[in-house]
Design an enzyme around this catalytic site. Structure first.
Site, short mmCIF file in Angstrom:
data_model
loop_
_atom_site.label_atom_id
_atom_site.label_comp_id
_atom_site.label_asym_id
_atom_site.label_seq_id
_atom_site.Cartn_x
_atom_site.Cartn_y
_atom_site.Cartn_z
N PHE A 147 3.29 6.94 4.18
CA PHE A 147 2.61 6.85 3.04
C PHE A 147 0.72 6.51 3.88
O PHE A 147 0.31 7.36 3.78
CB PHE A 147 1.70 5.88 1.93
CG PHE A 147 1.99 4.27 2.17
CD1 PHE A 147 1.01 4.54 2.50
CD2 PHE A 147 2.69 3.57 2.12
CE1 PHE A 147 0.01 2.39 3.13
CE2 PHE A 147 2.27 1.94 3.36
CZ PHE A 147 0.85 1.76 3.12
N GLU A 174 6.17 8.73 -1.96
CA GLU A 174 5.96 8.56 -3.47
C GLU A 174 4.74 8.34 -3.63
O GLU A 174 4.73 8.55 -5.29
CB GLU A 174 6.84 8.58 -4.46
CG GLU A 174 7.43 6.93 -4.24
CD GLU A 174 8.92 6.45 -3.66
OE1 GLU A 174 8.72 4.78 -3.46
OE2 GLU A 174 8.46 7.39 -2.11
N SER A 224 8.62 0.53 7.18
CA SER A 224 8.33 -0.80 7.96
C SER A 224 10.09 -1.11 8.48
O SER A 224 10.69 -0.44 8.67
CB SER A 224 8.76 -1.57 6.96
OG SER A 224 9.84 -1.57 5.90
N CYS A 279 1.02 1.44 11.71
CA CYS A 279 1.17 1.14 12.52
C CYS A 279 0.85 0.59 14.33
O CYS A 279 1.37 0.58 14.91
CB CYS A 279 2.70 2.09 13.25
SG CYS A 279 3.08 3.34 13.68
N GLU A 383 3.96 -8.68 9.90
CA GLU A 383 3.03 -7.49 9.68
C GLU A 383 2.65 -7.11 8.32
O GLU A 383 3.29 -7.32 7.81
CB GLU A 383 3.95 -5.57 9.97
CG GLU A 383 2.85 -4.68 10.25
CD GLU A 383 4.11 -3.36 10.08
OE1 GLU A 383 2.85 -2.28 11.11
OE2 GLU A 383 5.27 -3.25 9.72
#
Length: 507
Positions: A147, A174, A224, A279, A383
């Protein structure tokens, strides 16, 4: 209602499963996305399979011309695309434009595919024997994108894949599914044939269909680490080539000789840009010495007081940071902030207290800053993927580099220093895939490759650049010998006078 794009047209889904698409700045539902059934994903795969032979035999030059046209269309429509990104993701308009630019760079790289696909050739590897190699497309390949970069990450995948002669299935997040459909429309306008590029909306059911279908030859993923590991293992189980990029905990080391104001400005952008949903975000500042740490924390605290937080869309908007993607993610980030307090870290700035975080229906969290974080704390180990910066204090450069090398993630890192010897040692010995020297977010340009080490990447090949071409092609090695022509010689060739049963050697 948002649905699929299959065979160069919007395809209405028959799925009864829907998911809301929010405006993160208001918290209001702005659309619904249909989550594809297994049959609908298989329909997209079938169209891509049928289109493959025609596209693979299209000359690389003509495939390149489609990419050139696509590049032009992206440039002409970048403002509208940036608005779509901002409204569904929440990032500010200028950041959305930057995302598009970094994706465009890969399109530009893919335009050089006639050169990038050139193999190697050796004359006379043996008497009268030549050898050459060819880089061949794989077939139908898939991309599963996150996303946080609904345009850039897909464009790190499909331009090279398409230019190399593959057909492509994209499964976007989505949470913000509209921008990939816009890209599909532009590809159609650029002249891409039917079935070559397809978009399927969906969740785990769509992902598992892509991983399990034998017609899918390769899968590229960004997300992830737990999901990246699942994608890698599941894809490999079904015989697919997989590159799966996972999570990160990126450190920035600030040495005593660093220019402190430059380091602070770099940290502000790298930690709080896109609300930390990158990231490559810097989420850990490693200060070498208490004097450096005190200066960093004081200046960061002052800067955070002026950080402009608000809605991102609209070209007149000049906010620095927008909301998080969903209310669930906001709750997760706020939970980490509380966990840091419970673990004993010093919460210098609490983003939960930002006026928008307390009063708005949007998914806002202000920039947060922790000091005196230790390596045992969960806010350091895990994270967070939000606007939370942790400051760790160490006594020496050696402690700083050990801290980074011992972490399970190895995506990106940076060092700020004026000393060339320190920088050289850092780049040589830090166990991280992408390294910056006085550069806070060291994302390689499109003609280099992007990827981390350790549990930040599963699979041997990085994204875009030379590794991107290698990932979306397979090498074919060809060795040839031709019989001596009677026109050129009246003697009988002795090359194959008798059978040989030893391992072939070239003579």
């Amino acid at each position: 209602m948002i649905s699929n794009f299959i065979n160069n047209q919007h395809a209405t889904s028959q799925s009864e499963r829907v998911q809301p698409v929010f405006d993160p700045a208001t918290g209001q539902v702005q659309n619904q996305v249909l989550l594809s059934t297994r049959n609908e994903v298989e329909m997209a795969i079938e169209q891509a399979q049928q289109a493959f032979s025609g596209w693979a035999t299209t000359t690389p030059l003509n495939r390149s011309r489609v990419m050139f046209k696509f590049k032009t269309l992206l440039e002409e429509n970048r403002d509208e695309l940036a608005e779509i990104i901002s409204r569904e993701h929440g990032k500010v308009f200028s950041d959305a434009l930057g995302e598009i630019t970094r994706g465009l760079e890969v399109v530009e790289f893919a335009c050089g595919i006639p050169h990038l696909l050139k193999g190697e050739h050796s004359l006379n590897v043996g008497t009268g024997v030549d050898a050459h190699s060819q880089m061949m497309p794989l077939g139908v390949v898939a991309g599963i994108s996150p996303f946080n970069f609904p345009v850039m990450v897909p464009m790190w995948m499909f331009p090279i894949a398409l230019a190399a002669g593959n057909t492509f299935i994209l499964k976007p997040s989505e949470k913000n599914p509209s921008a990939p459909l816009y890209l599909a429309e532009l590809l159609k306008q650029a002249g891409l044939p039917d079935g070559v590029f397809n978009v399927v909306q969906g969740d785990k059911e769509a992902v598992d269909t892509l991983l399990q279908d034998e017609r899918i030859q390769a899968v590229s993923f960004v997300g992830s680490t737990p999901i990246a590991e699942y994608i890698y293992l599941e894809g490999a189980k079904y015989g697919k080539r997989v590159q799966a990029l996972g999570g990160a905990k990126n450190h920035m080391v600030v040495m005593p000789d660093a220019e402190i104001d430059g380091a602070v400005n770099a940290l502000m952008g790298a930690a709080y840009g896109a609300a930390g949903e990158r990231c490559m975000a810097i989420s850990v500042a490693v200060a070498v010495g208490d004097e450096v740490a005190d200066a960093l924390v004081a200046r960061l605290q002052d800067k955070l007081a002026t950080l402009k937080v608000g809605a991102g869309y609209g070209q007149s908007i000049e906010n620095d940071m927008g909301p998080l993607i969903t209310v669930e993610h906001k709750q997760k980030v706020c939970g980490y902030i509380q966990e840091g307090v419970n673990e004993g870290a010093t919460l210098v700035v609490d983003g939960r207290e930002h006026p928008l975080a307390k009063s708005s229906d949007g998914f806002f969290v202000g920039g947060s800053l922790f000091d005196h974080v230790t390596s045992q704390m969960s806010i350091y180990q895990e994270e967070i993927f939000g606007p939370v910066l942790c400051v760790l204090r160490v006594d020496s450069y050696e402690q700083a580099i050990s801290l980074i090398n011992e972490h399970e993630y190895g995506n990106g890192t940076a060092i700020f220093t004026a000393d060339g010897d320190t920088a050289r040692d850092f780049t040589a010995n830090v166990q991280v895939g992408m390294v910056g020297v006085n550069v806070p977010i060291p994302v390689p340009m499109a003609f280099h490759s992007f990827g981390g080490w350790k549990r930040s990447l599963f699979g041997p090949l990085h994204m875009h650049g030379p590794d991107g071409v290698r990932f979306f092609t397979r090498m074919k090695a060809i060795t040839t010998r031709w019989p001596t022509s009677n026109v050129k010689s009246t003697t009988t060739s002795s090359n194959q006078a008798q059978a040989e049963f030893v391992m072939p050697t070239m003579k």
